[in-house]
Design a protein around this motif. Structure first.
Motif, mmCIF file in Angstrom:
data_model
loop_
_atom_site.group_PDB
_atom_site.id
_atom_site.type_symbol
_atom_site.label_atom_id
_atom_site.label_comp_id
_atom_site.label_asym_id
_atom_site.label_seq_id
_atom_site.Cartn_x
_atom_site.Cartn_y
_atom_site.Cartn_z
ATOM 1 N N ASN A 1 60.061 87.493 28.315
ATOM 2 C CA ASN A 1 61.303 87.694 28.095
ATOM 3 C C ASN A 1 62.383 88.502 28.233
ATOM 4 N N ARG A 2 62.134 89.291 28.028
ATOM 5 C CA ARG A 2 62.710 90.468 28.519
ATOM 6 C C ARG A 2 63.503 91.139 30.104
ATOM 7 N N ASN A 3 62.165 90.825 30.855
ATOM 8 C CA ASN A 3 61.913 91.780 31.793
ATOM 9 C C ASN A 3 61.589 90.273 33.343
ATOM 10 N N THR A 4 62.017 90.786 34.147
ATOM 11 C CA THR A 4 62.332 89.870 34.764
ATOM 12 C C THR A 4 60.219 90.893 35.824
ATOM 13 N N LEU A 5 59.955 89.998 36.070
ATOM 14 C CA LEU A 5 58.085 90.206 36.622
ATOM 15 C C LEU A 5 58.246 90.034 38.003
ATOM 16 N N ALA A 6 56.957 90.101 38.332
ATOM 17 C CA ALA A 6 56.556 89.994 39.906
ATOM 18 C C ALA A 6 56.371 88.341 40.295
ATOM 19 N N LYS A 7 56.701 88.091 41.135
ATOM 20 C CA LYS A 7 56.398 86.902 41.508
ATOM 21 C C LYS A 7 55.555 86.478 42.161
ATOM 22 N N ASN A 8 54.689 85.199 42.359
ATOM 23 C CA ASN A 8 53.698 85.612 42.852
ATOM 24 C C ASN A 8 52.501 86.343 42.823
ATOM 25 N N PRO A 9 52.117 87.058 41.452
ATOM 26 C CA PRO A 9 51.466 88.442 41.451
ATOM 27 C C PRO A 9 49.631 87.906 41.279
ATOM 28 N N VAL A 10 49.483 88.968 41.064
ATOM 29 C CA VAL A 10 47.382 89.027 41.151
ATOM 30 C C VAL A 10 47.826 89.529 38.860
ATOM 31 N N LEU A 11 47.182 88.423 38.470
ATOM 32 C CA LEU A 11 47.399 88.103 36.984
ATOM 33 C C LEU A 11 45.414 88.553 36.791
ATOM 34 N N PHE A 12 45.142 89.463 35.972
ATOM 35 C CA PHE A 12 43.942 89.824 35.226
ATOM 36 C C PHE A 12 44.101 89.317 33.846
ATOM 37 N N ILE A 13 43.280 88.085 33.560
ATOM 38 C CA ILE A 13 43.080 87.676 32.138
ATOM 39 C C ILE A 13 41.793 88.017 31.811
ATOM 40 N N GLY A 14 41.750 87.697 30.085
ATOM 41 C CA GLY A 14 40.537 87.789 29.492
ATOM 42 C C GLY A 14 40.320 89.154 28.599
ATOM 43 N N SER A 15 38.609 89.385 28.103
ATOM 44 C CA SER A 15 38.842 89.966 26.713
ATOM 45 C C SER A 15 38.859 91.283 27.397
ATOM 46 N N SER A 16 38.467 92.493 26.300
ATOM 47 C CA SER A 16 38.969 94.192 26.464
ATOM 48 C C SER A 16 38.646 94.724 27.671
ATOM 49 N N SER A 17 37.398 94.070 28.553
ATOM 50 C CA SER A 17 37.258 94.858 29.703
ATOM 51 C C SER A 17 38.550 94.602 30.429
ATOM 52 N N ILE A 18 39.456 93.577 30.559
ATOM 53 C CA ILE A 18 40.833 93.269 31.208
ATOM 54 C C ILE A 18 41.827 94.945 30.653
ATOM 55 N N VAL A 19 41.512 93.856 29.222
ATOM 56 C CA VAL A 19 42.821 95.322 28.139
ATOM 57 C C VAL A 19 42.488 97.039 28.731
ATOM 58 N N PHE A 20 41.262 97.361 28.484
ATOM 59 C CA PHE A 20 41.657 98.385 28.877
ATOM 60 C C PHE A 20 41.307 98.566 30.766
ATOM 61 N N PRO B 1 51.517 93.521 43.251
ATOM 62 C CA PRO B 1 51.904 92.556 42.122
ATOM 63 C C PRO B 1 51.657 92.186 41.052
ATOM 64 N N ILE B 2 50.488 93.099 40.425
ATOM 65 C CA ILE B 2 50.027 92.804 38.873
ATOM 66 C C ILE B 2 50.423 92.859 37.861
ATOM 67 N N ILE B 3 49.891 92.006 37.241
ATOM 68 C CA ILE B 3 50.282 91.360 35.722
ATOM 69 C C ILE B 3 49.218 91.979 35.078
ATOM 70 N N ASN B 4 48.971 92.662 33.476
ATOM 71 C CA ASN B 4 47.930 92.226 32.705
ATOM 72 C C ASN B 4 48.142 91.533 31.646
ATOM 73 N N ARG B 5 47.448 90.466 32.213
ATOM 74 C CA ARG B 5 47.554 89.052 30.273
ATOM 75 C C ARG B 5 46.188 89.359 29.724
ATOM 76 N N GLY B 6 45.747 90.595 29.646
ATOM 77 C CA GLY B 6 44.145 90.261 29.251
ATOM 78 C C GLY B 6 44.379 90.678 27.265
#
Length: 295
Positions: free
Chosen positions: A110-129, A140-145
């Motif tokens: 909500n506070r930031n302008t994020l990349a459009k049409n990103p490569v989005l990473f989701i999942g468990s701790s292997s994504i987090v780390f 244009p990476i976004i990580n939501r692990g």
């Protein structure tokens, strides 16, 4: 009567505490501990917790040797699995247990302008780390692990971590369901549920399903974890062969040496999560696939 039954097992635990909680490092001592744990005591929550604390001390110290010489541990592992049946942990989860992490994502988004049409990473701790922004600085990476998220938790927070970002490419990694004892069929069904949600909202999005990785501690988590990861990977691979915009990415082959053993140099000290060298094996595979789709 219950108190009398508990005495031998409690004494075993007390004697360990009296030795300043020394890690069990002698195989015969550990076998004796497992035999005593199996034959004596009542599996209440306190004793169960103490059992896993002691056994994890042993496995953490022996995981590399086990990976090299599993035949040496056949008796130990058999006794350990028998004890696991007795000292069962509560593997149920609250679907909102990671709400605080998700709320942090909401505030950041909500506070930031994020990349459009990103490569989005989701999942468990292997994504987090995975330091995905450093691994792919030109994308244009976004990580939501988050946390050690299961597939159902990922689906539960789908609107927050996937839908609001409208990804052009979605990279998914999750092995928690198998590690928590779910069958390959259950895990596979959850992957399909997630894929169907993405396809409904974003029919042109390319979806990468990453294979479940082997670790140095799979055999100590629960019986058949290694076997069930392999079985699930086969199901995911076949599924992706027949589907448009859906890609199975095998990130496990380079983690295994020519003799079939898992590389021990690519993990953190817990034997489960990858270190920088481990992610360095994954990065070029993901980059190559992304580049092949964006030319």
């Amino acid at each position: 009567m219950t108190r009398l039954i508990l005495i031998p097992l409690l004494c075993a635990f007390i004697s360990m505490d009296a030795q300043e909680r020394i890690i069990i490092n002698d195989d015969q001592q550990f076998i004796a501990f497992l035999e005593n744990s199996l034959e004596n005591g009542v599996a209440n929550s306190e004793i169960t917790q103490m059992f896993y604390q002691r056994t994890w001390d042993y496995w953490r110290k022996h995981m590399i040797d086990y990976n090299q010489n599993p035949e040496k541990y056949s008796k130990v592992l058999s006794l350990y699995y028998q004890n696991q049946q007795k000292y069962k942990r509560n593997d149920s989860i609250k679907i909102d247990r990671f709400e605080n992490q998700i709320e942090s994502f909401r505030r950041f988004d909500n506070r930031n302008t994020l990349a459009k049409n990103p490569v989005l990473f989701i999942g468990s701790s292997s994504i987090v780390f995975w330091e995905t922004a450093k691994s792919f600085p030109d994308l244009p990476i976004i990580n939501r692990g988050f946390g050690g998220a299961s597939l159902q938790e990922i689906i539960h927070y789908y609107d927050d971590i996937v839908k609001r970002h409208s990804p052009s490419i979605l990279v998914v990694y999750c092995d928690i369901d198998i590690e928590r004892g779910k069958s390959p069929n259950v895990a596979f069904s959850a992957f399909k549920e997630l894929v169907n949600k993405v396809r409904k909202d974003f029919p042109l999005t390319q979806i990468f399903l990453l294979s479940m990785k082997p670790t140095l501690v799979d055999d100590f988590i629960q019986k058949d974890v290694s076997i069930n990861k392999v079985a699930t990977n086969r199901m995911l691979s076949k599924y992706c062969d027949d589907e448009r915009n859906l890609h199975y990415i095998d990130i496990t082959n380079m983690m295994i040496k020519s003799d079939g053993r898992v590389r021990s140099d690519i993990f953190l000290t817990d034997g489960m999560h990858l270190n920088q060298l481990g992610y360095g094996l994954w990065d070029p595979i993901i980059r190559s696939k992304i580049m092949s789709l964006t030319k």
